[in-house]
Write a protein that holds these residues in place. Structure first.
Motif, mmCIF file in Angstrom:
data_model
loop_
_atom_site.group_PDB
_atom_site.id
_atom_site.type_symbol
_atom_site.label_atom_id
_atom_site.label_comp_id
_atom_site.label_asym_id
_atom_site.label_seq_id
_atom_site.Cartn_x
_atom_site.Cartn_y
_atom_site.Cartn_z
ATOM 1 N N ASP A 193 0.836 -1.204 0.000
ATOM 2 C CA ASP A 193 0.000 0.000 0.000
ATOM 3 C C ASP A 193 0.871 1.254 0.000
ATOM 4 O O ASP A 193 0.596 2.218 -0.713
ATOM 5 C CB ASP A 193 -0.925 0.011 1.227
ATOM 6 N N LYS A 194 1.950 1.222 0.774
ATOM 7 C CA LYS A 194 2.866 2.370 0.795
ATOM 8 C C LYS A 194 3.518 2.561 -0.569
ATOM 9 O O LYS A 194 3.638 3.676 -1.077
ATOM 10 C CB LYS A 194 3.946 2.168 1.853
ATOM 11 N N LEU A 195 3.975 1.430 -1.158
ATOM 12 C CA LEU A 195 4.637 1.538 -2.459
ATOM 13 C C LEU A 195 3.664 2.014 -3.531
ATOM 14 O O LEU A 195 4.051 2.733 -4.458
ATOM 15 C CB LEU A 195 5.229 0.182 -2.864
ATOM 16 N N ALA A 196 2.387 1.627 -3.397
ATOM 17 C CA ALA A 196 1.395 2.026 -4.390
ATOM 18 C C ALA A 196 1.194 3.530 -4.411
ATOM 19 O O ALA A 196 0.763 4.095 -5.419
ATOM 20 C CB ALA A 196 0.074 1.310 -4.118
ATOM 21 N N THR A 197 1.496 4.217 -3.301
ATOM 22 C CA THR A 197 1.388 5.682 -3.312
ATOM 23 C C THR A 197 2.439 6.315 -4.223
ATOM 24 O O THR A 197 2.266 7.422 -4.711
ATOM 25 C CB THR A 197 1.549 6.247 -1.881
ATOM 26 N N HIS A 198 3.542 5.595 -4.461
ATOM 27 C CA HIS A 198 4.564 6.095 -5.381
ATOM 28 C C HIS A 198 4.237 5.751 -6.832
ATOM 29 O O HIS A 198 4.732 6.406 -7.752
ATOM 30 C CB HIS A 198 5.935 5.507 -5.035
ATOM 31 N N TYR A 199 3.447 4.685 -7.032
ATOM 32 C CA TYR A 199 3.139 4.203 -8.391
ATOM 33 C C TYR A 199 1.623 3.991 -8.474
ATOM 34 O O TYR A 199 1.110 2.891 -8.236
ATOM 35 C CB TYR A 199 3.868 2.882 -8.664
ATOM 36 N N LEU A 200 0.905 5.038 -8.817
ATOM 37 C CA LEU A 200 -0.556 5.010 -8.752
ATOM 38 C C LEU A 200 -1.166 4.006 -9.721
ATOM 39 O O LEU A 200 -2.231 3.448 -9.454
ATOM 40 C CB LEU A 200 -1.099 6.417 -9.035
ATOM 41 N N ALA A 201 -0.468 3.752 -10.841
ATOM 42 C CA ALA A 201 -1.027 2.834 -11.841
ATOM 43 C C ALA A 201 -0.397 1.449 -11.767
ATOM 44 O O ALA A 201 -0.469 0.682 -12.729
ATOM 45 C CB ALA A 201 -0.829 3.428 -13.238
ATOM 46 N N ALA A 202 0.203 1.129 -10.637
ATOM 47 C CA ALA A 202 0.918 -0.148 -10.523
ATOM 48 C C ALA A 202 -0.037 -1.331 -10.579
ATOM 49 O O ALA A 202 -1.185 -1.264 -10.117
ATOM 50 C CB ALA A 202 1.705 -0.188 -9.220
ATOM 51 N N HIS A 203 0.449 -2.416 -11.150
ATOM 52 C CA HIS A 203 -0.268 -3.693 -11.158
ATOM 53 C C HIS A 203 0.159 -4.455 -9.912
ATOM 54 O O HIS A 203 1.305 -4.883 -9.792
ATOM 55 C CB HIS A 203 0.088 -4.479 -12.431
ATOM 56 N N THR A 204 -0.773 -4.615 -8.951
ATOM 57 C CA THR A 204 -0.426 -5.204 -7.655
ATOM 58 C C THR A 204 -0.954 -6.632 -7.562
ATOM 59 O O THR A 204 -2.112 -6.902 -7.872
ATOM 60 C CB THR A 204 -1.022 -4.364 -6.509
ATOM 61 N N LEU A 205 -0.092 -7.541 -7.112
ATOM 62 C CA LEU A 205 -0.463 -8.940 -6.916
ATOM 63 C C LEU A 205 -0.073 -9.342 -5.501
ATOM 64 O O LEU A 205 1.099 -9.267 -5.127
ATOM 65 C CB LEU A 205 0.273 -9.838 -7.924
ATOM 66 N N ALA A 206 -1.047 -9.754 -4.711
ATOM 67 C CA ALA A 206 -0.788 -10.143 -3.324
ATOM 68 C C ALA A 206 -1.743 -11.260 -2.941
ATOM 69 O O ALA A 206 -2.735 -11.522 -3.637
ATOM 70 C CB ALA A 206 -0.953 -8.949 -2.394
ATOM 71 N N GLY A 207 -1.428 -11.924 -1.832
ATOM 72 C CA GLY A 207 -2.302 -12.993 -1.351
ATOM 73 C C GLY A 207 -2.449 -14.098 -2.372
ATOM 74 O O GLY A 207 -1.496 -14.495 -3.049
ATOM 75 N N ALA A 208 -3.681 -14.568 -2.543
ATOM 76 C CA ALA A 208 -3.938 -15.676 -3.463
ATOM 77 C C ALA A 208 -3.716 -15.290 -4.916
ATOM 78 O O ALA A 208 -3.552 -16.158 -5.785
ATOM 79 C CB ALA A 208 -5.374 -16.176 -3.272
ATOM 80 N N ASP A 209 -3.695 -13.989 -5.222
ATOM 81 C CA ASP A 209 -3.480 -13.545 -6.610
ATOM 82 C C ASP A 209 -2.020 -13.643 -7.034
ATOM 83 O O ASP A 209 -1.717 -13.623 -8.232
ATOM 84 C CB ASP A 209 -3.940 -12.095 -6.772
ATOM 85 N N ALA A 210 -1.115 -13.731 -6.065
ATOM 86 C CA ALA A 210 0.322 -13.739 -6.385
ATOM 87 C C ALA A 210 0.781 -15.157 -6.694
ATOM 88 O O ALA A 210 1.591 -15.757 -5.990
ATOM 89 C CB ALA A 210 1.124 -13.150 -5.232
ATOM 90 N N THR A 211 0.238 -15.714 -7.763
ATOM 91 C CA THR A 211 0.641 -17.051 -8.193
ATOM 92 C C THR A 211 1.809 -16.949 -9.169
ATOM 93 O O THR A 211 2.094 -15.877 -9.723
ATOM 94 C CB THR A 211 -0.520 -17.773 -8.892
ATOM 95 N N VAL A 212 2.456 -18.049 -9.393
ATOM 96 C CA VAL A 212 3.616 -18.056 -10.289
ATOM 97 C C VAL A 212 3.233 -17.594 -11.681
ATOM 98 O O VAL A 212 3.885 -16.726 -12.280
ATOM 99 C CB VAL A 212 4.250 -19.459 -10.338
#
Length: 870
Positions: free
Chosen positions: A713-732
């Motif tokens: 969330d902190k990093l997303a403030t630097h990159y507003l259009a970032a593609h974020t993958l976390a939790g169950a979405d962060a698959t190989v």
């Protein structure tokens, strides 16, 4: 008129069954049991005297087959080749008595095949060809007369393959390839899969003979896969062939591992066959290449004893050479030269039949040359070297490199160091041609082993001249050559499937442990799939044309106001080449071993400091030790060059153990922008690499991290259009798709460096491990990758400064910059460091500057390095 009794027919049937049982025992490497069965069969036959022509032919057929097999297997057991050949000649006298012409042709084909096999075993490959030719003519006659030739095709294929092997040994590539390809295609056409696998192994050996290691390994892998699909045990000779290919690529440790897998089983079979001697011989070669001289001598001596019993002069010569090389290597290292060492080498050379063993005799003489040079006998060494023939088209890389080394050492002894460097340059150019044909990055990096002594001699010569510019050129010419190659996209579905299986088995093992279930079977399968994936990676490489070695002038131009420090060592002398302001200065830094030990101790301390919450007294004790090691490194490596560096940004090219130094923790380098690269050539390539037009930013958070829920969330403030993958979405699969073509990727996950299998270093994601193999296989790896994960900047250091690890594999594959830690990092410390780092990037700082400011806040808890370009 006499009448054939049922007892006679039963006796012939029983002898035939004993023959088949004996053949099966022999194929299973149970030679003594085989001979007992065969001799029992012969005893049964000798008690029978059939009268009718039909049964007389059957009796003769079984007798000839028994006697032929006894002669062949008896030779394998006793090593008495001459006696085996004489026995087969005696059996040949029985053939005219067989009345059926087709049966006589079949028996003649078998007999000629076995005779040729024994000639090959004795090293008489040229003589064997005529008997293989004769065998094939007889067998073709039998096939032509058969209504259905397929059941009779197996012996024909066996002779065709073995003749192809004889042609390979003779260096007749065209005829060898024709025989082996024909055998493989015939087997495939008639769906004889086992025989098709049998043909692939010698075809792979032929590819190896002409220097195409990836093609050879691919053939061996295909052969093994077919055997496994048919549930056929993989023959030790296939492991031997794979090991030979790996030795050619300089992967001696991997080759030794292959052979160690099969040696125990071969010994428990109590086999004294040629196969065991071959495996021991190549295990000795692998030990020699890894400097385990005692093991090399032990295996070479055992192989030689077995080969003497077998009677193969070529094999005895090869074992003799390995043992000699181990003795010479030790003598040169310790400078304790046994008085008889030269005479031993020359006696071995003079005792080798010419021209058949010309290469082996030349190798023995080259060893004598090196010994005589060390003893100061230049004239004698020069006379011996004159007798060493130039290499031919199929001469091994080992021969070529040793000849160049001898010529260079003689030139040094004669005071002509310019000529010595010319010989070294020519040898390294020859090695380049070998390297250019390799496939995966491991083969490319491993090849440097063959040129190690040439490279060391070049550095030693130039260092004696104290010529910084020339030393810079030679170190660039001899180290990290794998980073010169352009990456080429070549996805391999089979490799991807194996890697996926490894990942799935990882997960299954973790689940079984969690549930309290046994894991032994899963671990065994995991190890097998990992080996398969590793082997596939050897020949599914994606490395294209080599780029030129960077010149000092172009490096100086690209540096601008920055400075570059390239470290090098010769014996225990450590030096730095400092490129600054268009000039190159040489600074001597003392003991390389002392610096290596301080680097190792510092890394241990940093690992100990990693946990987020440690008792304060422990923190102070470990921190005190870490500061002491950092100050030692600082005093030895940086203070002597500090005046040259000024306050410039820095590019560091380490050597050997110095790759493990987190440069930002050294007091004199605090807050200084630092980039680390395997070579100046690699840095220049990364610095000039184009940035992707799209500005895609990818943020990934793996499972199991503590105290960093808000990190993305902190990093997303630097990159507003970032593609974020976390939790169950962060698959190989989702992470790999997102990373392809990204400008910046930040991955916060647990990671592990695998020192013995660097391309299987890993990041832990939601559905398992993401391996370096997969990241390096992206069509367009991210321009900048930030790993908030433990120790993923670590490398396995091969000879020639060839570094291999997760981060370095990305650099070699096309990433411009990789930010990663060199040791363990606590979750909270990593999260705080990364927040600071990305804030610096967002404010316009470059990667090296942003990381320098980040590390300066808490150096010993933030052991990150900036790799590539900054």
């Amino acid at each position: 008129m006499a009448v054939t009794t049922l007892d006679e027919l039963e006796g012939i049937r029983k002898a035939r069954e004993l023959h088949l049982a004996g053949v099966e025992a022999g194929c299973s490497a149970h030679q003594r049991e085989a001979l007992q069965l065969l001799r029992r069969g012969m005893s049964v036959l000798e008690s029978i005297h059939p009268v009718s022509a039909k049964n007389r032919d059957e009796w003769l057929t079984v007798r000839i087959r028994l006697a032929s097999t006894i002669a062949t297997i008896g030779t394998e057991t006793s090593g008495a080749v001459a006696a085996g050949l004489a026995g087969l000649d005696d059996i040949r006298l029985l053939l005219p008595a067989v009345s059926d012409p087709l049966l006589r042709a079949d028996l003649s084909g078998r007999l000629d095949h076995n005779f040729a096999l024994l000639l090959m075993a004795a090293g008489r490959n040229e003589d064997s060809i005529a008997y293989f030719d004769s065998s094939l003519r007889f067998r073709q006659k039998v096939l032509d007369a058969a209504a259905d030739p397929v059941p009779l095709l197996d012996p024909y294929l066996g002779t065709l393959v073995t003749r192809g092997l004889a042609y390979t040994r003779l260096g007749d590539v065209r005829r060898a390839r024709a025989d082996l390809t024909q055998a493989m295609e015939l087997a495939e056409r008639h769906r004889m899969r086992s025989q098709a696998a049998d043909a692939r192994r010698p075809l792979g050996s032929l590819e190896l003979r002409v220097g195409n290691v990836p093609a050879a390994l691919k053939m061996f892998e295909e052969s093994e896969r077919i055997y496994r699909s048919l549930d056929i045990e993989v023959h030790p000779l296939l492991r031997l062939a794979q090991a030979q290919a790996l030795l050619t690529a300089g992967l001696a440790e991997e080759a030794g591992g292959h052979l160690d897998e099969v040696l125990p089983a071969m010994r428990t079979q109590r086999s004294i066959s040629r196969d065991l001697a071959d495996v021991e011989l190549y295990r000795a070669s692998a030990a020699l290449m890894t400097d385990d001289l005692e093991l090399a001598r032990s295996y070479a001596a055992s192989a030689r004893r077995r080969m003497l019993r077998w009677g193969c002069q070529t094999c005895v010569a090869n074992a003799t050479i390995v043992g000699l090389r181990a003795d010479v290597q030790e003598a040169l290292r310790t400078n304790e030269i046994p008085p008889s060492l030269t005479s031993r080498a020359l006696r071995a050379a003079n005792g080798m039949p010419m021209p058949r063993l010309a290469d082996q005799a030349a190798l023995a003489r080259m060893l004598a040359v090196r010994v005589e040079l060390r003893k100061g006998k230049r004239q004698r060494a020069a006379e011996l070297l004159e007798r060493i023939p130039r290499p031919g088209r199929l001469t091994s890389v080992d021969y070529r490199m040793l000849r160049r080394l001898c010529r260079a050492e003689l030139a040094v002894a004669e005071g002509d160091k310019t000529r010595a460097l010319a010989e070294i340059r020519a040898g390294l150019t020859e090695l380049d041609r070998v390297r250019d044909r390799m496939g995966g990055i491991e083969l490319v990096s491993g090849t440097a082993l063959h040129g190690r002594e040439l490279a060391d001699l070049a550095v030693k010569i130039v260092l004696e001249r104290a010529d910084a510019a020339r030393l810079f050129g030679w170190t660039e010419r001899t180290r990290a050559q794998s980073y010169r190659y352009e990456p080429v996209v070549a996805a391999d579905p089979e490799l991807a499937e194996r890697v996926g299986e490894v990942r799935g088995l990882d997960q299954a093992i973790h689940q079984a442990q969690h549930d309290g279930h046994p894991t032994a079977a899963l671990r065994s399968k995991h190890a097998e799939r990992l080996r398969e994936a590793h082997r596939l990676g050897w020949h599914t490489g994606r490395w294209g044309r080599p780029r030129p070695v960077a010149r000092l002038a172009e490096v100086a131009d690209e540096l601008g106001e920055r400075a570059l420090v390239s470290f090098a060592s010769s014996d225990d002398d450590l030096v730095a080449m400092v490129v600054v302001g268009g000039r190159c200065e040489l600074v001597r830094l003392g003991s390389a071993e002392r610096a290596a030990e301080a680097a190792r101790m510092l890394n241990i301390d940093l690992d100990a400091l990693a946990p987020d919450r440690l008792p304060a007294p422990l923190v102070q004790a470990v921190l005190g030790s870490a500061r002491k090691q950092a100050e030692r490194l600082d005093a030895q490596l940086i203070r002597p060059i500090e005046a040259l560096l000024g306050d410039r940004g820095l590019v560091v090219v380490p050597t050997g153990p110095l790759f493990a130094v987190p440069w930002g923790v050294l007091p004199a380098l605090r807050s200084r922008p630092i980039v680390v690269a395997p070579s100046a050539t690699a840095w220049l390539g990364a610095e000039r690499a184009a940035m992707p037009r799209a500005g895609k930013v990818v943020l990934v958070r793996g499972p199991g991290l503590v105290g960093t829920r808000g990190e993305l969330d902190k990093l997303a403030t630097h990159y507003l259009a970032a593609h974020t993958l976390a939790g169950a979405d962060a698959t190989v699969s989702s992470v790999l798709r997102a990373l392809d073509g990204a400008k910046l990727a930040h991955i916060a996950a647990h990671g592990a460096h695998e020192p013995e299998n660097a391309l299987f270093s890993r990041l832990e994601l939601a559905d398992g491990a993401l391996f370096a193999h997969e990241m390096a296989g992206l069509a367009q790896p991210p321009a900048q990758v930030v790993f908030a994960a433990c120790e993923l900047a670590l490398n396995r250091i091969r000879p020639g400064g060839e570094v291999l690890g997760f981060a370095s594999a990305l650099l070699a594959s096309g990433s411009r910059t990789v930010i990663a830690p060199l040791s363990r990092v606590g979750d909270e410390a990593a999260a705080a460091a990364m927040d600071d780092y990305h804030r610096g990037l967002a404010e316009g700082a470059g990667p090296a500057t942003a990381l320098a400011d980040t590390i300066a806040v808490d150096p010993f808890r933030r052991p990150f390095v900036c790799l590539g370009a900054g």
